[in-house]
Design a protein around this motif. Structure first.
Motif, PDB file in Angstrom:
ATOM      1  N   ALA A  89      97.249  13.906  90.586  1.00  0.00           N
ATOM      2  CA  ALA A  89      98.213  14.876  91.102  1.00  0.00           C
ATOM      3  C   ALA A  89      98.674  15.835  90.013  1.00  0.00           C
ATOM      4  CB  ALA A  89      99.412  14.144  91.707  1.00  0.00           C
ATOM      5  N   ILE A  90      98.919  15.319  88.834  1.00  0.00           N
ATOM      6  CA  ILE A  90      99.384  16.175  87.735  1.00  0.00           C
ATOM      7  C   ILE A  90      98.237  17.009  87.185  1.00  0.00           C
ATOM      8  CG2 ILE A  90     100.388  16.162  85.417  1.00  0.00           C
ATOM      9  CD1 ILE A  90     101.839  13.536  86.320  1.00  0.00           C
ATOM     10  N   ALA A  91      97.078  16.402  87.046  1.00  0.00           N
ATOM     11  CA  ALA A  91      95.914  17.111  86.508  1.00  0.00           C
ATOM     12  C   ALA A  91      95.476  18.264  87.400  1.00  0.00           C
ATOM     13  CB  ALA A  91      94.750  16.132  86.328  1.00  0.00           C
ATOM     14  N   SER A  92      95.811  18.189  88.664  1.00  0.00           N
ATOM     15  CA  SER A  92      95.320  19.182  89.632  1.00  0.00           C
ATOM     16  C   SER A  92      95.829  20.593  89.373  1.00  0.00           C
ATOM     17  CB  SER A  92      95.698  18.749  91.056  1.00  0.00           C
ATOM     18  OG  SER A  92      97.110  18.766  91.224  1.00  0.00           O
ATOM     19  N   VAL A  93      96.889  20.746  88.546  1.00  0.00           N
ATOM     20  CA  VAL A  93      97.390  22.101  88.270  1.00  0.00           C
ATOM     21  C   VAL A  93      96.542  22.808  87.219  1.00  0.00           C
ATOM     22  CG1 VAL A  93      99.749  21.436  88.861  1.00  0.00           C
ATOM     23  CG2 VAL A  93      99.021  21.388  86.448  1.00  0.00           C
ATOM     24  N   MET A  94      95.666  22.087  86.565  1.00  0.00           N
ATOM     25  CA  MET A  94      94.832  22.690  85.526  1.00  0.00           C
ATOM     26  C   MET A  94      93.542  23.246  86.131  1.00  0.00           C
ATOM     27  SD  MET A  94      96.869  22.147  83.021  1.00  0.00           S
ATOM     28  CE  MET A  94      96.198  22.188  81.364  1.00  0.00           C
ATOM     29  N   TYR A  95      92.955  24.188  85.422  1.00  0.00           N
ATOM     30  CA  TYR A  95      91.720  24.803  85.893  1.00  0.00           C
ATOM     31  C   TYR A  95      90.958  25.315  84.675  1.00  0.00           C
ATOM     32  CZ  TYR A  95      94.882  28.772  85.363  1.00  0.00           C
ATOM     33  OH  TYR A  95      95.797  29.669  84.867  1.00  0.00           O
TER      34      TYR A  95
END
Length: 407
Positions: free
Chosen positions: A271-277
């Motif tokens: 969930a937290i990692a999902s903001v990265m790209y």
């Protein structure tokens, strides 16, 4: 060719290296297990472990083999491509922790830098652009980049470099009321070491960690555990958070992760990692095949019942031998830390003299550390033998006697 020297001497350091360190006067040239030899062939017992890095001692044969084999396959491909050792090590970390995602870097500072950037980015993306406050603790240490050294709670490391990054607050460690007084809806993260390393080997109380976890949940702030020094078996479990039953949102690891080869990791949830790209953060060398190949081998050995179950036994022996010295010289007031992250607090007459004990110890051929000016720190190999502990402590006892007698 005229500048080259066949025989390197300690004085060369003072001429060619940036003067930010004050290393011992001898130069180690060879290591095996928990023993080190200098240029003159003198043998030392190593209770320092490269500052908790050499968790399996010097030149562990399994690590040497992994490095040699990988060195003949693939050294570096950058983050434009992935590689097998990085994926294997990431899978090990995910399988054995709370985490779903891993980011590899090269040092603890870089892992903490990534963790802090992720925390702010997550808060800004999910809440608002003003949710950027970071709460840290006095006497903490999180690295030497400008961001991490500012987050660390020791002004002596961060002062003198101009304006510091804003929105960072420091409060006393193990003081839940102090956290309550500063945490609010603008807080994006609380970062702490479950056992403060450089700050004197103070362990977090269970009540404190539980309370901080609840506060972070209440204010939608991420809880970051810096386990750069206290992780990877050092305190008796793979990671120290597992002893408290308090799960962080982000965890950082380095030092022992590569058993002596530079590597670090930041672990977090899906969930937290999902903001990265792609492109929002990165590193050239992170996930290097050489480092990850060694890391896989080190991980498997450290994360074994044989190694983890032996850590408290070794701690007990260290404390028994330290107390034997203490009964004769009365130099220690308490023993701190967890597992083989062991601190011995100096008594009042010896306050501020930790470096004196370190220097004298090297004269008697034993290597150790300090944690602040009044705590002696022992971070030996996790697989150091009983014989090496006993022999090293016999040497250390002679160093102590020399200081006490000449005081």
């Amino acid at each position: 060719m005229t500048k080259q020297q066949n025989h390197v001497v300690r004085e060369l350091f003072d001429k060619v290296i940036l003067p930010v360190y004050a290393p011992a006067q001898f130069i180690p040239v060879k290591g095996s297990g928990s023993r080190v030899w200098d240029q003159n062939g003198e043998e030392y017992i190593d209770f320092a472990g490269g500052i908790a890095v050499n968790a399996l001692g010097h030149c562990h044969p399994h690590l040497v083999k992994a490095l040699q084999e990988q060195s003949e396959k693939l050294w570096h491909v950058s983050n434009v491509f992935t590689n097998e050792p990085a994926l294997k090590l990431a899978q090990r970390l995910v399988d054995n922790t709370f985490a779903d995602r891993v980011f590899f870097a090269n040092s603890g500072a870089e892992a903490n830098e990534a963790a802090l950037k992720l925390a702010r980015h997550y808060a800004i993306e999910n809440f608002n652009p003003y949710k950027t406050k970071i709460i840290s603790f006095t006497h903490s240490f999180h690295g030497r980049t400008f961001f991490t050294v500012s987050v660390g709670g020791q002004a002596k490391y961060s002062d003198g470099f101009g304006p510091k990054p804003a929105d960072i607050v420091h409060v006393p460690f193990n003081n839940l009321d102090a956290v309550k007084a500063v945490i609010d809806d603008h807080t994006c993260a609380v970062i702490l070491e479950p056992v403060q390393g450089e700050g004197g080997l103070t362990s977090a109380t269970p009540e404190f960690l539980v309370g901080v976890r609840q506060l972070c949940k209440q204010f939608n702030a991420l809880l970051i555990f810096d386990e750069v020094q206290c992780g990877m078996g050092r305190t008796g479990s793979l990671f120290t958070y597992q002893q408290y039953g308090v799960i962080p949102d982000i965890l950082t690891s380095a030092k022992a992760l590569g058993g002596g080869f530079p590597i670090s990791a930041m672990l977090t949830t899906e969930a937290i990692a999902s903001v990265m790209y792609p492109g929002v953060h990165g590193t050239t060398y992170g996930g290097n095949p050489l480092a990850c190949a060694v890391g896989c081998e080190a991980f498997d050995i450290i994360n074994s019942s044989e190694v983890l179950n032996g850590i408290q036994i070794k701690r007990k022996l260290f404390i028994e031998l330290l107390e034997k010295i203490n009964q004769q010289f009365a130099i220690f007031s308490e023993y701190r830390g967890k597992g083989l992250l062991l601190g011995a607090q100096l008594t009042e007459p010896y306050q501020g003299r930790a470096s004196e004990f370190l220097n004298m110890a090297t004269e008697y051929k034993v290597m150790l550390l300090n944690a602040g000016s009044s705590v002696l720190r022992f971070t030996p190999s996790l697989v150091i033998t009983e014989e090496e502990i006993i022999q090293g402590m016999e040497r250390f006892a002679k160093a102590v006697a020399k200081i006490v007698i000449n005081k």
